[in-house]
Write a protein that holds these residues in place. Structure first.
Motif, mmCIF file in Angstrom:
data_model
loop_
_atom_site.group_PDB
_atom_site.id
_atom_site.type_symbol
_atom_site.label_atom_id
_atom_site.label_comp_id
_atom_site.label_asym_id
_atom_site.label_seq_id
_atom_site.Cartn_x
_atom_site.Cartn_y
_atom_site.Cartn_z
ATOM 1 N N MET A 556 0.847 -1.198 0.000
ATOM 2 C CA MET A 556 0.000 0.000 0.000
ATOM 3 C C MET A 556 0.883 1.249 0.000
ATOM 4 O O MET A 556 1.757 1.418 0.846
ATOM 5 C CB MET A 556 -0.915 0.002 1.233
ATOM 6 N N THR A 557 0.660 2.119 -0.945
ATOM 7 C CA THR A 557 1.420 3.361 -1.053
ATOM 8 C C THR A 557 0.476 4.552 -0.907
ATOM 9 O O THR A 557 -0.751 4.409 -0.992
ATOM 10 C CB THR A 557 2.136 3.448 -2.408
ATOM 11 N N ASP A 558 1.054 5.713 -0.684
ATOM 12 C CA ASP A 558 0.227 6.912 -0.572
ATOM 13 C C ASP A 558 -0.540 7.188 -1.861
ATOM 14 O O ASP A 558 -1.694 7.643 -1.832
ATOM 15 C CB ASP A 558 1.102 8.125 -0.222
ATOM 16 N N SER A 559 0.093 6.940 -2.977
ATOM 17 C CA SER A 559 -0.598 7.160 -4.256
ATOM 18 C C SER A 559 -1.796 6.229 -4.390
ATOM 19 O O SER A 559 -2.858 6.635 -4.883
ATOM 20 C CB SER A 559 0.372 6.939 -5.420
ATOM 21 N N LEU A 560 -1.619 4.978 -3.943
ATOM 22 C CA LEU A 560 -2.738 4.039 -4.020
ATOM 23 C C LEU A 560 -3.850 4.450 -3.060
ATOM 24 O O LEU A 560 -5.045 4.323 -3.380
ATOM 25 C CB LEU A 560 -2.247 2.627 -3.704
#
Length: 950
Positions: A556-560
């Motif tokens: 999980m990334t900030d963009s996701l």
């Protein structure tokens, strides 16, 4: 490609001259030439041609069918063609005749335009020179009785007295100028006796001509010769091979003569000629000519013209026998066996770039002097990077007696076609993408190139080409979307997938978005795509379902997260979106809250919002303090786990809350005292004065710890320990003025004694006390308490000041009292007199007779307004009756007098009553007369008021 390799071959069709079937050469001759050069062609890499050719159509075929072309000149807007019959044909660039001038009776040798293209000059073997206006019927003809070979109009012909230069077999260079008066022309001979004049060109102020001796350049402005360039040695006589002169620009003269090419540059500021130029040494600022380029060719030059920084040379190929005699002055003996003329594109160093053979009609029978080359004016600097500016491409006209061919640079579509023919699809596609060709070429180029790139695994390049290659076909787009997805390369195609024109199926868009969720390196692209694509193209639910399982995973990334929040918004799940926005600290979260009215959803997000923007968060919390209670906010901030200055954030919130509603956060006023002391001490005093919900002892401890003296004084005063507070002011602040103000606020006489007592311990304090207690304490009292022998700094000056201030204050008080008393007396006297003065009320008859007209309209208006007011008052006191006879006041023919005391009398009643009082009031009347008031009116007194006063 070498000259030998290209010499025997006509150009390919796209680079050749469009013409009739009878233009083709003899097949046997062609086969022999092909055998000679075949092996060399195969060995060399083929170069792309620079020029393409087309026969000039329009009226030209009809003209040359009955006549033969002899000379040509090109202007900005037209072409002039001279024939052997002496006719001058004016053509447009498509070859259509727009005007015909019957100028001569024999062959036209030379044609010249002025710079504006409004006048044209021609010369002929019939010994005449004709100058005609192209837009009027003006025509001038000059007879010289000897064949004239060259003419040049002054570029500024019309404004320069219609000046022109000409020459011929007579060997004279003549310059003719129209006389300014009397008509006619003034003739001047520039040169004579050096042989026939064969060629002549005029540029700005420079005139160049060629004769049997060589080329001369003359400055027409200064009327001085600049230089003489000798005729090349060993070339045929000019009668058989004419010298070619052309100005490349205002300072470059190109000379082609026989097999020699020279480039002469016009310069200044030098005292020495170079490269074999003969000239006299004159002043250093005069013009001179230097040869900046020179080379020999293997062919005869029939014409020469500039091509940007290169040269276009019309080459006549002599036969082998002629080659052997090329350095003699003999004439080629054989006829009907000449070779095709060629166009050579060369540099100033004779580096050949291309060579093209031209299939000219009847070339077998022509000699070198039968050809001519002319070019349309152009800017030599417009050839940038090998490309010409639109509309600025140079045009080259190759003239033979029965044919005219136009050469011009190959354009982008010619280039693309040539690349396709040679299998260079990548270069062709690059040219199409650069907008160099028609869009229809894209299908032809791209259909074969896209599969090739996929095979070569150049997926990114293939994806980049898809918008050009697939364009508006939905089925083709969907096929390639699924093909890229199968190859697991859909990420490179997503940025190019269209959202309209064409619009694909929702499945195609969903497949693309889901594919971007699988790899963290694609998440930024996923976010960009979700923001970019209209939400109506796809359903957000499948994409949300693909992302949610990754929420608590390492992928999980900030963009996701942000992409998921955007998808929640599309799916109307605003609460979930708000949680992600707050967690990501997105600045637009505040607008999002207001837009969707999510104030109830921020209870547990106070810390994140405060970290993001404390000012906007505080405003939001204060506005909705009834929904988001202070204890919730304070609790979250106190227990915040994130790295932030939670005490400062708490201070900002409590401060704003106190300023909005001082009782809303009363439970936290003790905490607020501590926060003020830490972050904003200047706000403590206003807070301490306003709030009643903090512990004084705790506040005092904080102030003592922080060394906040004034706050300590305030708390001590509120605690009732005024003496200690006073002692703090004197000992720590040493501010007597503040101490005096503090004592005055307490209204305690003992404090004055305490103030004096503590000040007596410090001599300087005593002096300051004397200065600040004037008006509150008697300075003599303070002085009397001062111990004998105590030295007080500046005591004498301070006492003098006290005495002076006291005297000034006393004087001001007396003066004010005197003014006040005088004003009171004057106002009372005025009021007394006003109250006792009567108002005369005339009867109807008196008003008609105008007995009081002399008093003026302004006084009448004042009385009328006064009477109305008194009438109202008299009704309240006397009931509109006389105060003596008690009869109604409105008795006909009886005047009424009304006093300011609101008592009214009939005049007769008042006079009778006053007679009875005369003895008692005689002494007072003289004192009470008003200055400037009629005597009768001044003796009137209100009986009731006068009696009461007595």
């Amino acid at each position: 490609m070498s000259t030998a390799a290209r010499r025997g071959h006509p150009p390919p069709h796209e680079n050749g001259v469009g013409g009739h079937a009878d233009d083709e050469p003899d097949e046997d001759g062609e086969e022999e030439e092909e055998e000679e050069g075949e092996g060399e062609v195969e060995d060399d890499e083929e170069e792309e041609p620079r020029l393409k050719y087309q026969r000039l159509g329009g009226s030209v075929p009809a003209i040359v069918s009955t006549d033969a072309a002899a000379a040509i000149a090109v202007a900005d807007r037209m072409v002039a063609l001279g024939t052997h019959n002496g006719t001058l044909h004016i053509l447009d660039f498509q070859g259509n005749q727009v005007k015909e001038i019957a100028a001569h009776t024999a062959t036209i040798n030379n044609i010249s335009f002025d710079a504006d293209g409004e006048y044209i000059g021609s010369c002929s073997d019939d010994g005449t020179v004709v100058i005609s206006s192209l837009f009027t019927d003006e025509k001038l003809k000059f007879e010289y009785h000897r064949p004239m070979k060259a003419i040049a109009l002054d570029p500024n012909y019309y404004n320069n007295y219609r000046r022109f230069a000409t020459g011929g077999l007579a060997g004279q260079v003549l310059v003719l100028t129209k006389k300014s008066w009397g008509g006619g022309y003034h003739k001047k001979v520039l040169r004579d006796g050096e042989g026939p004049i064969h060629s002549m060109k005029w540029r700005t102020d420079l005139l160049a001509w060629a004769n049997d001796a060589g080329v001369k350049v003359h400055d027409m402005k200064t009327d001085k010769g600049i230089a003489f360039i000798e005729r090349p040695k060993g070339i045929p006589r000019p009668e058989f091979l004419l010298p070619q002169l052309v100005w490349q620009d205002d300072t470059i003269l190109v000379i082609g003569w026989g097999t020699s090419v020279k480039i002469a540059a016009i310069r200044t500021d030098s005292s020495q000629g170079l490269n074999g130029i003969q000239r006299s040494i004159t002043a250093s600022n005069e013009k001179y000519v230097d040869i900046v380029g020179s080379f020999q060719t293997g062919y005869h030059i029939s014409g020469i013209a500039p091509f940007g920084d290169l040269l276009v040379v019309l080459a006549y190929i002599p036969e082998e026998e002629d080659r052997e005699n090329s350095f003699s002055n003999s004439v080629p003996s054989r006829q009907g066996t000449a070779q095709r003329p060629e166009i050579h594109l060369v540099s100033w160093k004779n580096d050949e770039l291309t060579t093209d053979a031209l299939p000219i009609h009847g070339y077998e029978h022509y000699k070198a002097k039968d050809y001519a080359l002319a070019h349309a004016p152009f800017s030599g600097s417009s050839n940038a990077g090998g490309q010409w500016a639109a509309g600025d491409e140079p045009l080259y006209y190759i003239v033979s007696p029965k044919d005219i061919v136009v050469a011009k640079p190959r354009d982008a579509e010619d280039h693309i076609s040539w690349l396709l023919q040679h299998g260079w699809h990548e270069k062709a596609l690059a040219a199409v993408e650069a907008g160099q060709g028609r869009t229809e070429l894209l299908d032809e180029v791209g259909s074969r190139y896209l599969d090739h790139l996929i095979i070569e695994r150049k997926y990114a390049e293939a994806a980049r080409l898809c918008p050009k290659l697939l364009r508006g076909s939905p089925s083709a787009w969907e096929r390639w979307v699924f093909h890229f997805a199968h190859l697991r390369q859909l990420a490179v195609l997503v940025p190019y997938i269209p959202t309209e024109n064409p619009q694909l199926s929702d499945t195609a868009y969903e497949v693309a978005l889901v594919a971007l969720t699988t790899n963290p390196s694609f998440h930024e692209l996923l976010l960009t795509t979700v923001k970019k694509w209209p939400p109506t193209l796809y359903s957000a639910s499948p994409v949300i379902s693909a992302i949610e399982p990754q929420l608590n995973s390492s992928s999980m990334t900030d963009s996701l997260k942000e992409a998921l929040a955007e998808l929640y918004v599309i799916n109307n799940q605003y609460d979930k979106a708000l949680s992600l926005y707050a967690e990501l600290l997105k600045p637009e979260v505040f607008e999002f809250i207001e837009k969707h009215n999510l104030h109830d959803a921020i209870h547990d997000k106070v810390v994140n919002l405060m970290i993001l923007d404390s000012k906007r968060t505080v405003n939001l919390l204060i506005q909705h303090r009834d929904t988001i209670l202070p204890n919730e906010v304070v609790g979250q901030l106190l227990h915040a786990s994130k790295s932030c200055d939670k005490r400062h954030l708490l201070h900002l919130y409590l401060h704003a809350l106190f300023e909005t509603d001082m009782n809303a956060g009363k439970d936290y006023h003790d905490m607020q005292v501590e926060l003020y002391a830490e972050y904003e001490p200047r706000m403590l005093i206003p807070f301490l004065r306003t709030s009643q919900h903090y512990r004084l002892d705790k506040a005092y401890e904080i102030f003592a710890q922080k060394e906040l003296v004034r706050e300590q004084v305030f708390v001590l005063g509120r605690m009732g320990n005024a003496k200690e507070a006073l002692s703090t002011i004197i000992n720590k602040l040493e501010d007597i003025q503040e101490a005096v103000e503090f004592v005055m606020e307490q209204h305690d006489d003992e404090l004055w004694e305490e103030l004096i007592r503590q000040c007596l311990q410090k001599p300087e304090m005593v002096g300051m006390l004397l200065e600040h207690t004037v008006g509150n304490l008697d300075p003599l009292y303070i002085v009397s308490l001062v111990p004998d022998g105590l030295e007080i700094p500046r005591l004498r000056d301070r006492l003098v000041k006290i005495v002076t201030d006291y005297r000034t204050e006393t004087s001001l008080r007396h003066g004010c009292n005197d003014i006040l008393k005088a004003d009171c007396v004057n106002l009372l006297v005025k009021y007394y007199h006003e109250a006792r003065r009567g108002v005369y009320m005339a009867s109807m008859d008196e008003e008609v007779t105008g007995t009081r007209v002399a008093e003026g309209s302004s006084r009448a208006n004042e009385r009328s307004s006064s009477l109305r007011a008194l009438e109202i008052k008299s009704r309240t006191r006397c009931g509109a009756r006389c105060c003596l006879c008690f009869d109604p006041l409105s008795i006909q023919d009886i005047s009424v007098i009304v006093f300011y005391c609101c008592h009214a009398y009939h005049t007769s009643c008042l006079e009778g009553g006053l007679d009875l009082m005369k003895s008692n009031s005689s002494t007072q009347d003289s004192d009470e007369d008003d200055e400037g008031t009629p005597s009768g009116e001044s003796r009137m007194r209100c009986v009731l008021c006068t009696t009461a006063a007595a």
